[in-house]
Design an enzyme around this catalytic site. Structure first.
Site, PDB file in Angstrom:
ATOM      1  N   ASN A   1       0.811  -1.226   0.000  1.00 54.74           N
ATOM      2  CA  ASN A   1       0.000   0.000   0.000  1.00 54.74           C
ATOM      3  C   ASN A   1       0.840   1.269   0.000  1.00 54.74           C
ATOM      4  O   ASN A   1       0.669   2.149   0.849  1.00 54.74           O
ATOM      5  CB  ASN A   1      -0.943  -0.007   1.206  1.00 54.74           C
ATOM      6  CG  ASN A   1      -1.858  -1.213   1.203  1.00 54.74           C
ATOM      7  OD1 ASN A   1      -2.408  -1.585   0.168  1.00 54.74           O
ATOM      8  ND2 ASN A   1      -2.022  -1.830   2.367  1.00 54.74           N
TER       9      ASN A   1
ATOM     10  N   HIS B   1      -0.427  12.086  -1.739  1.00 48.81           N
ATOM     11  CA  HIS B   1      -1.377  13.056  -2.284  1.00 48.81           C
ATOM     12  C   HIS B   1      -2.541  13.254  -1.322  1.00 48.81           C
ATOM     13  O   HIS B   1      -2.789  12.433  -0.434  1.00 48.81           O
ATOM     14  CB  HIS B   1      -1.941  12.557  -3.627  1.00 48.81           C
ATOM     15  CG  HIS B   1      -2.957  11.468  -3.458  1.00 48.81           C
ATOM     16  ND1 HIS B   1      -2.614  10.140  -3.286  1.00 48.81           N
ATOM     17  CD2 HIS B   1      -4.328  11.509  -3.393  1.00 48.81           C
ATOM     18  CE1 HIS B   1      -3.708   9.415  -3.140  1.00 48.81           C
ATOM     19  NE2 HIS B   1      -4.758  10.210  -3.194  1.00 48.81           N
TER      20      HIS B   1
END
Length: 222
Positions: free
Chosen positions: A128, A152
Site C-alpha cells: 500500500n 497526495h
C-alpha cells in the site's frame, strides 16, 4: 476499464505461451500424473504472469507518473490529474499480485521502477505505497505489513502532491498510516496502527504512536 484490460492482459501473454509449450512437452497417459503436470504448469505460468505484471505495471507508472520534487497543487480538471488517476488505477490493478511478493527484492525493484527512492537493505512489507514517485525510503528502513503511505490529498477541489521522506533505519509499524508531506528522521520509530498527520516532521531517533501520532519517547530514552 481499458486500463484494467491492458494491465492484466498484456503480461498474460508470456504465461499463456509457457502454458502452451509446457502442455505439449509434459504429457502422460496416466490420469493423475497428467493432472499433476497440469497443476504444476498452471502454477508456473501464474508465477511468470506475476513477475510480468510487476514489470509491465512499474514501467507504465514510470512513464506516466507525476514528476514533482516539492509540494505542488493542481486543479482536478487538469492533464496532471488525469495522469495521476491512470497511475493510481494501474497501481490498484497490481496490488492483488504485489501483496504476495512483499517483502522481496522483486517488490523493491517494482517500487523503484515505479518512481520511489528505496535505499539498500530496506524491507517493505506492504503493497500500500501510493504515489511511489513521491516516496523516499532510506537504507535499512523497515515498513510493517498493511502500512499505508500516501503522497497526495484533496483539499478545496484541488489535488495536492507532497513528498514523503523516511530516513535511514527508521521503523514503521504494522498498520501505520502516513499522510502526505510527512518527514520521518533517521532511526525514528512509528508504533503500530499510528496515524501520522499530513506535513508532520518527526525528529531522528524519536518514538511516536497514537491517533494522531504523538511523541512517546525521546531518542535519549531509547
Amino acid at each position: 476499464m481499458m486500463v484494467m484490460v491492458a494491465v492484466w492482459g498484456v503480461p498474460a501473454a508470456p504465461a499463456v505461451m509457457l502454458y502452451r509449450w509446457a502442455s505439449e512437452v509434459f504429457v502422460s497417459d496416466h490420469q493423475w500424473i497428467d493432472a499433476l503436470y497440469t497443476g504444476l504448469i498452471l502454477s508456473s505460468a501464474f508465477v511468470v504472469y506475476m513477475v510480468c505484471l510487476l514489470a509491465f505495471s512499474s514501467l507504465l507508472q514510470f512513464i506516466l507518473r507525476v514528476r514533482v520534487k516539492e509540494q505542488s497543487i493542481f486543479p482536478l480538471q487538469s492533464f496532471i490529474a488525469i495522469r495521476w488517476g491512470f497511475c493510481g488505477q494501474i497501481g490498484r490493478c497490481t496490488r492483488p499480485v504485489l501483496q504476495h511478493l512483499v517483502p522481496s527484492f522483486l517488490a523493491n525493484i517494482y517500487f523503484r521502477i515505479s518512481g520511489a527512492t528505496v535505499g539498500p537493505g530496506a524491507q517493505i512489507n506492504t503493497a500500500n505505497i501510493n504515489d511511489p514517485g513521491l516516496i523516499t525510503i532510506g537504507k535499512g528502513v523497515v515498513i510493517g505489513g498493511a502500512a499505508v503511505i500516501n503522497g497526495h490529498l484533496f483539499e478545496q477541489g484541488e489535488l495536492i502532491f507532497s513528498p514523503v521522506h523516511i530516513g535511514d533505519n527508521a521503523l514503521i509499524g504494522t498498520g501505520v498510516m502516513i499522510q502526505p508531506g510527512v518527514q520521518i528522521g533517521a532511526g525514528a520509530v512509528i508504533a503500530s496502527q499510528a496515524v501520522v498527520p499530513k506535513y508532520k516532521v518527526i525528529p531522528a531517533g524519536e518514538v511516536w504512536g497514537g491517533i494522531p501520532a504523538r511523541k512517546i519517547k525521546d531518542s535519549s530514552e531509547r
